[in-house]
Structure formats: structure tokens, C-alpha cells
Design a protein around this motif. Structure first.
Motif, PDB file in Angstrom:
ATOM      1  N   ASN A 133      67.112  58.892  29.568  1.00  0.00           N
ATOM      2  CA  ASN A 133      66.079  58.389  28.666  1.00  0.00           C
ATOM      3  C   ASN A 133      64.763  58.381  29.433  1.00  0.00           C
ATOM      4  O   ASN A 133      64.542  57.520  30.291  1.00  0.00           O
ATOM      5  CB  ASN A 133      66.425  56.985  28.167  1.00  0.00           C
ATOM      6  CG  ASN A 133      65.419  56.460  27.149  1.00  0.00           C
ATOM      7  OD1 ASN A 133      64.326  57.007  27.006  1.00  0.00           O
ATOM      8  ND2 ASN A 133      65.772  55.398  26.450  1.00  0.00           N
ATOM      9  N   THR A 165      61.603  53.092  21.207  1.00  0.00           N
ATOM     10  CA  THR A 165      62.925  52.478  21.277  1.00  0.00           C
ATOM     11  C   THR A 165      63.924  53.366  20.542  1.00  0.00           C
ATOM     12  O   THR A 165      63.564  54.081  19.607  1.00  0.00           O
ATOM     13  CB  THR A 165      62.944  51.071  20.645  1.00  0.00           C
ATOM     14  OG1 THR A 165      62.570  51.168  19.260  1.00  0.00           O
ATOM     15  CG2 THR A 165      61.984  50.133  21.361  1.00  0.00           C
ATOM     16  N   VAL A 205      67.805  53.330  18.648  1.00  0.00           N
ATOM     17  CA  VAL A 205      68.865  52.526  18.050  1.00  0.00           C
ATOM     18  C   VAL A 205      69.962  53.462  17.566  1.00  0.00           C
ATOM     19  O   VAL A 205      69.676  54.522  17.000  1.00  0.00           O
ATOM     20  CB  VAL A 205      68.325  51.687  16.877  1.00  0.00           C
ATOM     21  CG1 VAL A 205      69.453  51.086  16.047  1.00  0.00           C
ATOM     22  CG2 VAL A 205      67.405  50.587  17.385  1.00  0.00           C
ATOM     23  N   SER A 246      72.685  49.019  17.094  1.00  0.00           N
ATOM     24  CA  SER A 246      72.640  48.542  18.478  1.00  0.00           C
ATOM     25  C   SER A 246      71.500  49.256  19.184  1.00  0.00           C
ATOM     26  O   SER A 246      71.469  50.501  19.215  1.00  0.00           O
ATOM     27  CB  SER A 246      73.956  48.812  19.196  1.00  0.00           C
ATOM     28  OG  SER A 246      73.895  48.392  20.551  1.00  0.00           O
ATOM     29  N   GLU A 247      70.550  48.492  19.714  1.00  0.00           N
ATOM     30  CA  GLU A 247      69.458  49.106  20.468  1.00  0.00           C
ATOM     31  C   GLU A 247      69.972  49.561  21.823  1.00  0.00           C
ATOM     32  O   GLU A 247      70.705  48.837  22.504  1.00  0.00           O
ATOM     33  CB  GLU A 247      68.302  48.128  20.640  1.00  0.00           C
ATOM     34  CG  GLU A 247      67.084  48.742  21.312  1.00  0.00           C
ATOM     35  CD  GLU A 247      65.880  47.818  21.307  1.00  0.00           C
ATOM     36  OE1 GLU A 247      65.009  47.998  22.186  1.00  0.00           O
ATOM     37  OE2 GLU A 247      65.809  46.933  20.440  1.00  0.00           O
ATOM     38  N   ILE A 248      69.591  50.779  22.213  1.00  0.00           N
ATOM     39  CA  ILE A 248      70.060  51.364  23.464  1.00  0.00           C
ATOM     40  C   ILE A 248      69.009  51.117  24.535  1.00  0.00           C
ATOM     41  O   ILE A 248      67.933  51.735  24.518  1.00  0.00           O
ATOM     42  CB  ILE A 248      70.319  52.878  23.310  1.00  0.00           C
ATOM     43  CG1 ILE A 248      71.277  53.136  22.149  1.00  0.00           C
ATOM     44  CG2 ILE A 248      70.843  53.456  24.606  1.00  0.00           C
ATOM     45  CD1 ILE A 248      72.637  52.524  22.327  1.00  0.00           C
ATOM     46  N   ASN A 249      69.306  50.224  25.470  1.00  0.00           N
ATOM     47  CA  ASN A 249      68.352  49.871  26.523  1.00  0.00           C
ATOM     48  C   ASN A 249      68.747  50.406  27.894  1.00  0.00           C
ATOM     49  O   ASN A 249      67.957  50.347  28.837  1.00  0.00           O
ATOM     50  CB  ASN A 249      68.204  48.346  26.613  1.00  0.00           C
ATOM     51  CG  ASN A 249      67.641  47.753  25.340  1.00  0.00           C
ATOM     52  OD1 ASN A 249      66.631  48.235  24.830  1.00  0.00           O
ATOM     53  ND2 ASN A 249      68.281  46.726  24.819  1.00  0.00           N
ATOM     54  N   THR A 250      69.963  50.904  28.025  1.00  0.00           N
ATOM     55  CA  THR A 250      70.444  51.355  29.322  1.00  0.00           C
ATOM     56  C   THR A 250      71.142  52.705  29.175  1.00  0.00           C
ATOM     57  O   THR A 250      71.535  53.112  28.076  1.00  0.00           O
ATOM     58  CB  THR A 250      71.440  50.352  29.933  1.00  0.00           C
ATOM     59  OG1 THR A 250      72.554  50.193  29.035  1.00  0.00           O
ATOM     60  CG2 THR A 250      70.786  49.006  30.160  1.00  0.00           C
TER      61      THR A 250
END
Length: 202
Positions: free
Chosen positions: A112, A123, A125, A149-153
Motif C-alpha cells: 500500500n 483509505t 475498505v 473492514s478498513e485496511i490499515n496494515t
């Protein structure tokens, strides 16, 4: 549990993924409009959802809008096309039958590199959404339920939806949503991308 594939070609449809865009005034959640976008540029118009499905992965980049009208961009003194809208781009697959199972959707965020020099960060998701078709309005779908679900990693993701209570479901969609600013064609490629692959077995 029925697993929803990351990249599936359904022979009854014209393509494996679809894309559409909703756009808003910056810092405002009221939708101005929504419209379908091609996944890659068509002809001389460079506007596209910017999704590359040609390899064994999905490369999803910010929306390109080939329109210098000040509705979308204002050109500053340095020649930058400053975005005037916030967009939510949706890349999805869909099935219209076989709703006897619960569903899961999984994959792997390999990288990312999304970045922006403007106010709103990008962001990503992942989602599964259940709809029913409105009989008196052909083509119109009403949302019944959505799991996001938000993808942060980086790494694997896995979301699930129980459809047992949705007896009127007619369509199931799953995929990815990217929010942030649109990009003018001359500035595309500088905002990075998200690369998504099949889930890694651990």
C-alpha cells in the motif's frame, strides 16, 4: 461457508469486475452523484477507475478524472490541479443466485503506497454487501446489509457475512472501496496504489 473469490470471471457477465464512483464536496458526506466508470481509460478520454487486473493480482489506484473544469480541479500558480471533490471509488464483483450459504471474502494486501499532498488521505475498505432488486425500478438495488473492514496494515484480511436472515436478497456484491481525492491525468502515477493478492497461507 462459501468463499467469495478474489478474482472471478463469470461467463454470463461481460467482465469480472465492475466499477462505479460516488463524489462529494470536500469534507461533506452528501453525495452529489454516482456513475459507472471504466476500469481503464477508453479512447482519448483518460478518466478511469484505474484498476489493473491483468496479472495474478489487483492493482488499485486513485480515480483519474480527465476534466479540467473547476467542478473537479482548480489549477494553482504552480500548475498543480488541486482537487475540488472527494470521491469514493468502488471495485466489485457480483452474483445474483445461490444465497443458501454464509459468505467469506479474503485476500492479502501485498503493498500500500497510497499518498497525497492534499487534505484528505486515501483509505481502503474491503466489503460484502447484500441487496434486493426494486421491482418497480429496473436496475435499482436497495442495500439490505453490508459488512466492511478498513485496511490499515499489510497482510491477510478476511470478512464474513451471514445471509440467513435476508430472505429477500437478490444480489450479493463484494470487493474494495477507495476514498480520497480524484487525480488529473498529468499528475497520475504519483499517488501510489494498493496491490491485492490471494490470501497467504500461514
Amino acid at each position: 461457508m462459501q468463499k467469495l473469490p478474489l478474482n472471478l470471471f463469470l461467463p454470463t457477465f461481460s467482465r469480472d469486475y465492475w466499477g462505479y464512483v460516488s463524489y462529494f464536496e470536500t469534507n461533506n458526506t452528501d453525495i452529489i452523484d454516482s456513475q459507472n466508470f471504466d476500469l481503464k481509460p477508453v479512447g482519448n478520454n483518460k478518466s478511469s477507475l484505474t484498476a489493473d487486473l491483468s496479472g495474478n493480482s489487483i492493482v488499485f489506484s486513485p480515480l483519474i478524472v480527465d476534466d479540467s473544469n473547476d467542478f473537479w480541479f482548480i489549477k494553482d500558480e504552480n500548475g498543480n490541479y488541486v482537487p475540488q471533490k472527494q470521491v469514493l471509488t468502488t471495485l466489485y464483483q457480483e452474483i445474483k443466485t445461490d444465497f443458501n450459504n454464509n459468505f467469506s471474502f479474503s485476500g492479502n494486501i501485498e503493498s500500500n503506497t497510497l499518498k497525497t499532498k492534499y487534505e484528505i488521505p486515501y483509505t481502503i475498505v474491503v466489503f460484502i454487501a447484500a441487496y434486493y432488486k426494486v421491482p418497480v425500478y429496473p436496475g435499482k438495488l436497495n442495500l439490505i446489509h453490508e459488512v466492511t473492514s478498513e485496511i490499515n496494515t499489510l497482510g491477510n484480511f478476511d470478512i464474513q457475512m451471514d445471509v440467513s436472515d435476508f430472505t429477500d436478497i437478490t444480489h450479493l456484491q463484494w470487493g474494495f472501496k477507495m476514498s480520497g481525492h480524484p487525480v488529473y491525468p498529468s499528475e497520475s502515477g504519483n499517488q501510489g496504489s494498493v496491490i491485492i493478492t490471494d490470501a497467504i497461507k500461514i
